[in-house]
Design a protein around this motif. Sequence first.
Motif, PDB file in Angstrom:
ATOM      1  N   TYR A   1      75.278  47.569  34.326  1.00  0.00           N
ATOM      2  CA  TYR A   1      75.479  46.343  35.100  1.00  0.00           C
ATOM      3  C   TYR A   1      75.745  46.687  36.561  1.00  0.00           C
ATOM      4  CZ  TYR A   1      80.305  47.498  33.764  1.00  0.00           C
ATOM      5  OH  TYR A   1      81.496  48.145  33.523  1.00  0.00           O
ATOM      6  N   PRO A   2      75.265  45.830  37.455  1.00  0.00           N
ATOM      7  CA  PRO A   2      75.348  46.131  38.897  1.00  0.00           C
ATOM      8  C   PRO A   2      76.759  46.016  39.448  1.00  0.00           C
ATOM      9  CG  PRO A   2      74.426  43.945  38.555  1.00  0.00           C
ATOM     10  CD  PRO A   2      74.573  44.559  37.193  1.00  0.00           C
ATOM     11  N   GLY A   3      77.002  46.728  40.540  1.00  0.00           N
ATOM     12  CA  GLY A   3      78.277  46.638  41.237  1.00  0.00           C
ATOM     13  C   GLY A   3      78.302  45.435  42.158  1.00  0.00           C
ATOM     14  N   MET A   4      79.385  44.686  42.105  1.00  0.00           N
ATOM     15  CA  MET A   4      79.539  43.498  42.956  1.00  0.00           C
ATOM     16  C   MET A   4      80.375  43.873  44.188  1.00  0.00           C
ATOM     17  SD  MET A   4      77.947  41.114  41.285  1.00  0.00           S
ATOM     18  CE  MET A   4      77.226  41.033  39.655  1.00  0.00           C
ATOM     19  N   PHE A   5      79.842  44.741  45.018  1.00  0.00           N
ATOM     20  CA  PHE A   5      80.580  45.235  46.177  1.00  0.00           C
ATOM     21  C   PHE A   5      80.355  44.378  47.424  1.00  0.00           C
ATOM     22  CE2 PHE A   5      79.508  49.418  43.930  1.00  0.00           C
ATOM     23  CZ  PHE A   5      80.638  49.340  43.120  1.00  0.00           C
ATOM     24  N   HIS A   6      79.508  43.375  47.308  1.00  0.00           N
ATOM     25  CA  HIS A   6      79.179  42.521  48.456  1.00  0.00           C
ATOM     26  C   HIS A   6      79.249  41.054  48.041  1.00  0.00           C
ATOM     27  CE1 HIS A   6      77.856  46.264  50.232  1.00  0.00           C
ATOM     28  NE2 HIS A   6      77.085  46.459  49.187  1.00  0.00           N
ATOM     29  N   GLY A   7      80.399  40.662  47.555  1.00  0.00           N
ATOM     30  CA  GLY A   7      80.496  39.327  46.993  1.00  0.00           C
ATOM     31  C   GLY A   7      79.749  39.322  45.680  1.00  0.00           C
ATOM     32  N   TYR A   8      78.882  38.378  45.502  1.00  0.00           N
ATOM     33  CA  TYR A   8      78.081  38.313  44.283  1.00  0.00           C
ATOM     34  C   TYR A   8      76.668  38.797  44.580  1.00  0.00           C
ATOM     35  CZ  TYR A   8      82.029  35.558  42.680  1.00  0.00           C
ATOM     36  OH  TYR A   8      83.291  35.141  42.344  1.00  0.00           O
ATOM     37  N   ALA A   9      76.576  39.987  45.129  1.00  0.00           N
ATOM     38  CA  ALA A   9      75.290  40.554  45.508  1.00  0.00           C
ATOM     39  C   ALA A   9      75.365  42.077  45.423  1.00  0.00           C
ATOM     40  CB  ALA A   9      74.904  40.117  46.917  1.00  0.00           C
ATOM     41  N   SER A  10      74.190  42.703  45.283  1.00  0.00           N
ATOM     42  CA  SER A  10      74.116  44.159  45.182  1.00  0.00           C
ATOM     43  C   SER A  10      72.978  44.678  46.043  1.00  0.00           C
ATOM     44  CB  SER A  10      73.872  44.583  43.724  1.00  0.00           C
ATOM     45  OG  SER A  10      74.864  44.060  42.859  1.00  0.00           O
ATOM     46  N   THR A  11      73.205  45.810  46.674  1.00  0.00           N
ATOM     47  CA  THR A  11      72.165  46.469  47.461  1.00  0.00           C
ATOM     48  C   THR A  11      71.231  47.244  46.539  1.00  0.00           C
ATOM     49  OG1 THR A  11      73.515  46.657  49.449  1.00  0.00           O
ATOM     50  CG2 THR A  11      71.761  48.259  49.181  1.00  0.00           C
ATOM     51  N   VAL A  12      69.956  47.209  46.859  1.00  0.00           N
ATOM     52  CA  VAL A  12      68.964  47.951  46.079  1.00  0.00           C
ATOM     53  C   VAL A  12      67.950  48.559  47.050  1.00  0.00           C
ATOM     54  CG1 VAL A  12      67.555  45.874  45.721  1.00  0.00           C
ATOM     55  CG2 VAL A  12      67.315  47.796  44.171  1.00  0.00           C
ATOM     56  N   SER A  13      67.572  49.819  46.804  1.00  0.00           N
ATOM     57  CA  SER A  13      66.559  50.479  47.634  1.00  0.00           C
ATOM     58  C   SER A  13      65.301  50.700  46.804  1.00  0.00           C
ATOM     59  CB  SER A  13      67.075  51.814  48.169  1.00  0.00           C
ATOM     60  OG  SER A  13      67.277  52.734  47.107  1.00  0.00           O
ATOM     61  N   PHE A  14      64.172  50.857  47.508  1.00  0.00           N
ATOM     62  CA  PHE A  14      62.883  50.994  46.843  1.00  0.00           C
ATOM     63  C   PHE A  14      62.231  52.315  47.227  1.00  0.00           C
ATOM     64  CE2 PHE A  14      63.953  46.599  46.826  1.00  0.00           C
ATOM     65  CZ  PHE A  14      63.436  46.094  45.635  1.00  0.00           C
ATOM     66  N   LEU A  15      61.295  52.757  46.388  1.00  0.00           N
ATOM     67  CA  LEU A  15      60.692  54.079  46.568  1.00  0.00           C
ATOM     68  C   LEU A  15      59.938  54.235  47.884  1.00  0.00           C
ATOM     69  CD1 LEU A  15      59.323  55.369  43.149  1.00  0.00           C
ATOM     70  CD2 LEU A  15      61.173  56.292  44.541  1.00  0.00           C
ATOM     71  N   ASP A  16      59.511  53.155  48.485  1.00  0.00           N
ATOM     72  CA  ASP A  16      58.816  53.281  49.765  1.00  0.00           C
ATOM     73  C   ASP A  16      59.783  53.418  50.935  1.00  0.00           C
ATOM     74  OD1 ASP A  16      59.817  50.708  49.841  1.00  0.00           O
ATOM     75  OD2 ASP A  16      58.025  49.828  50.731  1.00  0.00           O
ATOM     76  N   GLY A  17      61.103  53.348  50.650  1.00  0.00           N
ATOM     77  CA  GLY A  17      62.108  53.576  51.684  1.00  0.00           C
ATOM     78  C   GLY A  17      62.808  52.341  52.203  1.00  0.00           C
ATOM     79  N   HIS A  18      62.369  51.147  51.821  1.00  0.00           N
ATOM     80  CA  HIS A  18      63.055  49.954  52.317  1.00  0.00           C
ATOM     81  C   HIS A  18      64.190  49.572  51.355  1.00  0.00           C
ATOM     82  CE1 HIS A  18      60.732  47.472  49.404  1.00  0.00           C
ATOM     83  NE2 HIS A  18      61.596  46.502  49.673  1.00  0.00           N
ATOM     84  N   ALA A  19      65.090  48.742  51.824  1.00  0.00           N
ATOM     85  CA  ALA A  19      66.231  48.296  51.021  1.00  0.00           C
ATOM     86  C   ALA A  19      66.377  46.791  51.144  1.00  0.00           C
ATOM     87  CB  ALA A  19      67.516  48.989  51.461  1.00  0.00           C
ATOM     88  N   ASP A  20      67.016  46.203  50.150  1.00  0.00           N
ATOM     89  CA  ASP A  20      67.195  44.761  50.120  1.00  0.00           C
ATOM     90  C   ASP A  20      68.514  44.451  49.425  1.00  0.00           C
ATOM     91  OD1 ASP A  20      66.688  42.074  50.466  1.00  0.00           O
ATOM     92  OD2 ASP A  20      64.722  42.105  49.498  1.00  0.00           O
ATOM     93  N   VAL A  21      68.829  43.185  49.339  1.00  0.00           N
ATOM     94  CA  VAL A  21      70.034  42.730  48.650  1.00  0.00           C
ATOM     95  C   VAL A  21      69.633  41.716  47.587  1.00  0.00           C
ATOM     96  CG1 VAL A  21      72.219  41.490  48.879  1.00  0.00           C
ATOM     97  CG2 VAL A  21      71.541  43.133  50.625  1.00  0.00           C
ATOM     98  N   LEU A  22      70.097  41.934  46.372  1.00  0.00           N
ATOM     99  CA  LEU A  22      69.859  40.982  45.294  1.00  0.00           C
ATOM    100  C   LEU A  22      71.112  40.132  45.121  1.00  0.00           C
ATOM    101  CD1 LEU A  22      68.095  43.209  42.587  1.00  0.00           C
ATOM    102  CD2 LEU A  22      67.042  41.681  44.275  1.00  0.00           C
ATOM    103  N   VAL A  23      70.944  38.830  45.189  1.00  0.00           N
ATOM    104  CA  VAL A  23      72.060  37.893  45.019  1.00  0.00           C
ATOM    105  C   VAL A  23      72.048  37.392  43.580  1.00  0.00           C
ATOM    106  CG1 VAL A  23      73.071  35.718  45.781  1.00  0.00           C
ATOM    107  CG2 VAL A  23      71.930  37.216  47.439  1.00  0.00           C
ATOM    108  N   TRP A  24      73.191  37.484  42.932  1.00  0.00           N
ATOM    109  CA  TRP A  24      73.296  37.093  41.523  1.00  0.00           C
ATOM    110  C   TRP A  24      73.730  35.634  41.416  1.00  0.00           C
ATOM    111  CZ3 TRP A  24      70.619  40.739  39.673  1.00  0.00           C
ATOM    112  CH2 TRP A  24      70.766  42.047  40.137  1.00  0.00           C
ATOM    113  N   GLU A  25      72.933  34.854  40.731  1.00  0.00           N
ATOM    114  CA  GLU A  25      73.158  33.418  40.662  1.00  0.00           C
ATOM    115  C   GLU A  25      74.122  32.999  39.559  1.00  0.00           C
ATOM    116  OE1 GLU A  25      69.449  31.173  40.604  1.00  0.00           O
ATOM    117  OE2 GLU A  25      68.383  33.004  41.188  1.00  0.00           O
TER     118      GLU A  25
END
Length: 256
Positions: free
Chosen positions: A199-223
């Motif tokens: 299960y993901p870490g909730m270190f940013h409120g109700y959201a988690s940082t995720v990085s991708f193999l091409d080098g970019h990163a994003d934030v997933l917000v949990w509803e």
Amino acid sequence: MSVHIAKRPRRGFTLVELLVVIAIIAVLIAILLPMLGKAKQAAQRTACMSNARQLTIAFRMYTEDNKGYMPMGWPDSPASGPSNMVGTYWFVPWFLGASRGGGNTDDAIKKGSLYPYLKSLKAYKCPGDLGLRKVSYGQNCYLNGEDFGGTVYKITKVRHPSKTFAYVDEYDKRGGDPTGYNLGSFAILPLPSNTWVDYPGMFHGYASTVSFLDGHADVLVWELKETRYLWNNNISVTDTRDIKKLQQVRGGPAVD
């Protein structure tokens, strides 16, 4: 002849005036505190995304130096055996788990396969993670990790790098360490499973940082509330909106 100038008596604040000033200050604090909290959270989220990108860049550098083979995403893999070998190729986890003589220590990170490419202990820990764990992220098990519905060893086997996550904020309390030792591998079963293995870490409120193999990163917000309060492993859910967000960037036949 001297002129006497009468001095006005000094007038202090009345109780009413003091109460008004205090009330105004209290209102200003009430307005500013949430804004400051959001600003701090945004700054931590930005720093975390930078960490995740740095880890992914180190990941890519490792593959370039190792014939396309990816660093092992299973820190607590057995010390010997098939889980460490592809033919005669030997894998070292991205940091060393307890089974490898490591654990929740700086030395475990320094002996991992990524450290020669990213010699910064700070990059392994999310600034929003207030626990004592040294590593805040989990590597996608599909990428040379423990086999949960399929895993690949070479980066050339990943068909969509920009849609395949490498690292994600993870909270893992199974390491037997009350301070929060994170096992460092993130298992996500492919579609159409409805079970959160990890299960993901909730270190940013109700959201988690995720990085991708091409080098970019994003934030997933949990509803969903049930996602926000996951505190155990292998939890099945009825509403799959959140788990699909990671499954769709897991990689593998179900999403290729």
